[in-house]
Write an enzyme that holds these catalytic residues in place. Structure first.
Site, PDB file in Angstrom:
ATOM      1  N   ASP A  49      20.203 -18.107  88.049  1.00  0.00           N
ATOM      2  CA  ASP A  49      21.061 -19.241  88.391  1.00  0.00           C
ATOM      3  C   ASP A  49      20.802 -20.460  87.520  1.00  0.00           C
ATOM      4  OD1 ASP A  49      22.834 -18.276  90.109  1.00  0.00           O
ATOM      5  OD2 ASP A  49      22.107 -19.315  91.886  1.00  0.00           O
ATOM      6  N   ASP A  87      60.388 -45.076  68.121  1.00  0.00           N
ATOM      7  CA  ASP A  87      59.883 -43.763  67.751  1.00  0.00           C
ATOM      8  C   ASP A  87      59.596 -42.883  68.966  1.00  0.00           C
ATOM      9  OD1 ASP A  87      59.191 -42.142  65.438  1.00  0.00           O
ATOM     10  OD2 ASP A  87      57.253 -42.017  66.429  1.00  0.00           O
ATOM     11  N   GLY A 108      59.158 -36.519  66.177  1.00  0.00           N
ATOM     12  CA  GLY A 108      60.616 -36.610  66.192  1.00  0.00           C
ATOM     13  C   GLY A 108      61.257 -36.123  64.907  1.00  0.00           C
ATOM     14  N   LEU A 109      60.734 -36.572  63.757  1.00  0.00           N
ATOM     15  CA  LEU A 109      61.330 -36.215  62.472  1.00  0.00           C
ATOM     16  C   LEU A 109      61.234 -34.706  62.261  1.00  0.00           C
ATOM     17  CD1 LEU A 109      62.488 -36.989  59.722  1.00  0.00           C
ATOM     18  CD2 LEU A 109      60.157 -37.258  58.912  1.00  0.00           C
TER      19      LEU A 109
HETATM   20  S1  SF4 Z   1      27.041 -15.633  92.829  1.00  0.00           S
HETATM   21 FE1  SF4 Z   1      26.073 -17.571  93.315  1.00  0.00          FE
HETATM   22  S2  SF4 Z   1      23.931 -17.072  93.600  1.00  0.00           S
HETATM   23 FE2  SF4 Z   1      24.849 -15.354  92.577  1.00  0.00          FE
HETATM   24  S3  SF4 Z   1      24.491 -15.772  90.401  1.00  0.00           S
HETATM   25 FE3  SF4 Z   1      26.501 -16.598  90.888  1.00  0.00          FE
HETATM   26  S4  SF4 Z   1      26.115 -18.706  91.394  1.00  0.00           S
HETATM   27 FE4  SF4 Z   1      24.175 -17.664  91.502  1.00  0.00          FE
END
Ligand code: SF4
Length: 515
Positions: free
Chosen positions: A36, A274, A409-410
């Site tokens: 994570d 413009d 535009g042009l």
């Molecule tokens: S599902 Fe949630 S806990 Fe699992 S890796 Fe992804 S962010 Fe992390």
């Protein structure tokens, strides 16, 4: 289960990390599996921060699940407090840790730290990133802020900016400068840049400026109830909204001065000749509710575009977005499924998309120009230069942002008038969309023969045949509106049970839709 390739928001613990990373002097202990820590990259790479987020992950592994993951959490808390010596500790769980139910909040509260411990409820399977940020900031405010005497000088707090917020850094600078011009001091800006000591001082301000409802509305409501502070409802994105915001501040503080508009260029730029070709260009807006709602007003009232469709991915704000869409005579798209967004864009065939990083990809696929107006964004939308989207300088930035992706535009004229030219032929696309440009194949012959429809010779029920003359006539329509013209004519023919489209059908359809 839902099959998902792209998500507009991360899980709620990413929202909590955004709050912790924006602040000073807090530390977040997150009960989370190994891996994570990927979230660190959002801050060190995309936002280019020069330090790691103040987060300790317990990073449990498969083998830990047989032992005591709760003890792992306790040890992580003790180590984090010892090593980082924060003024306050936040604790929470990521999606996987939520399943093993170790109760980080309960454990941390009983560990006897002599600093405030703030437990976060992060329901990963029901809510998302913005909720996580809003919840984290609300809990910190609730835990630390106390009623106190107001400052002698008129002052306010700026609520909502976080780490990894789209243009938060420069929006805060722009709005603080605007408030200073009005004679209003900023007491505390939070969560971004604030320490727990400063959060405790929130009550000193006379009122709150809520810049980002997605991340701080709960805290603003709590301050109103517990500290007696009113809060501003207008998000100052665009000229009209900035002026409304100024009036709102003046209503809260009658002595506040009128700030100078000397730096504001959007109104003249969009009124100058413009910009005439921008009038009526059909735009589709998608992103977080706050940016979409504000940008719809800028697009229609300040630049002269026609809002062909709009929507948001954060369902918490579905009601105001639906109400706004109704005012524009369209139906809002509330979804976090990018495939639905793509289908709607394909359907509406707008000339410009104002969206997120996802819509940039969709625009690329469909060959429709896109400007980014909302998170999620990639690294190029955390620019080195000053680029607010709020206040008067923000309005200038928006004018440039919205106009850049369009064909000038042009060039638009050249593409229409000289469609047989070697440089301005249809397939080349606008000159600044280099990737799309292809050389024209000179065959010396007329148009390529049309492939027969259906090998069996039978056409599907919902298919209509374009006669060659009609197809050639269709090509006279500028390429950026041709898709829309083709689809309109086909539905016109189908509704009338016509099997083929002639030049007459094309013009009848044109007259019908122009009515
Ligand atoms: S599902 Fe949630 S806990 Fe699992 S890796 Fe992804 S962010 Fe992390």
């Amino acid at each position: 289960m839902k099959l998902s390739v792209w998500t507009y928001e991360g899980p709620p613990h990413v929202g909590a990390i955004r709050v912790a990373t924006g602040m000073r002097g807090v530390h977040l202990v997150l009960h989370a599996p190994q891996g994570d820590t990927y979230a660190d990259l959002l801050f060190t790479m995309i936002e280019r921060r020069n330090h790691r987020p103040p987060v300790t992950y317990t990073t449990f592994q498969a083998r830990d699940l047989g032992a005591d993951t709760a003890d792992l959490f306790r040890r992580s808390c003790t180590d984090a407090v010892e090593r980082f010596q924060p003024q306050a500790l936040m604790v929470g769980a990521s999606c996987t840790a939520e399943l093993i139910q170790d109760d980080p909040a309960g454990m941390a509260e009983t560990m006897g730290f002599d600093i405030p411990v703030i437990p976060l409820e992060l329901p990963s399977y029901q809510r998302k990133e913005n909720f996580g940020a809003d919840e984290a900031f609300y809990q910190i405010t609730r835990a630390l802020a106390r009623p106190m005497e107001r400052s002698d000088a008129p002052s306010c707090n700026i609520l909502g900016p976080t780490g990894l917020g789209f243009r938060h850094r420069d929006d805060v600078a722009e709005i603080a400068a605007l408030l200073a011009d009005m004679g209003v001091e900023v007491n505390v800006t939070a969560p971004m840049g604030a320490s727990p000591e400063e959060i405790a001082e929130l009550g000193r301000a006379h009122f709150n400026v809520l810049l980002y409802p997605e991340t701080a509305e709960s805290a603003a409501r709590w301050c109103e109830k517990e500290l007696g502070q009113p809060w501003t409802r207008t998000v100052p994105i665009g000229v009209g909204a900035t002026r409304d915001f100024i009036s709102e501040v003046q209503a809260l503080l009658p002595g506040a001065k009128v700030p100078s508009e000397a730096r504001l260029r959007l109104p003249w730029y969009s009124a100058s000749v413009d910009s005439t070709y921008l009038t009526g260009k059909r735009v589709f807006l998608f992103g977080d509710a706050t940016h979409v709602m504000a940008m719809a007003r800028v697009a229609r009232d300040e630049i002269g575009f026609e809002v062909a469709g709009l929507g948001c991915y954060n369902r918490e704000f579905a009601r105001p977005v639906r109400a706004l869409a109704k005012e524009y005579g369209i139906e809002a798209l509330i979804t976090d499924d990018y495939l639905e967004v793509e289908a709607r864009i394909r359907d509406l065939a707008p000339e410009l998309i104002l969206g997120t990083q996802m819509e940039r990809h969709i625009g690329k696929r469909l060959g429709i120009p896109c400007a980014v107006i909302s998170a999620p964004v990639h690294v190029q939308d955390f620019p080195a230069r000053y680029s607010p989207v709020m206040g008067f300088e923000g309005a200038n930035v928006l004018f440039d942002t919205l106009v850049h992706p369009l064909v000038m535009g042009l060039e638009e004229h050249l593409l229409t008038m000289f469609r047989d030219d070697f440089e301005f032929h249809d397939a080349a696309g606008p000159s600044h969309h280099g990737g799309q440009a292809v050389a024209r194949v000179e065959t010396g012959e007329g148009p390529a023969p049309r492939a027969p429809r259906g090998i069996s010779g039978k056409m599907k029920e919902d298919e209509v045949l374009w006669l060659d003359a009609a197809e050639a006539e269709l090509k006279k329509i500028p390429f950026f509106v041709r898709g829309k013209a083709r689809r309109n004519t086909e539905s016109f023919a189908m509704e009338r049970g016509l099997g083929e489209i002639s030049v007459d059908t094309l013009y009848e359809a044109k007259a019908y839709y122009a009515r």
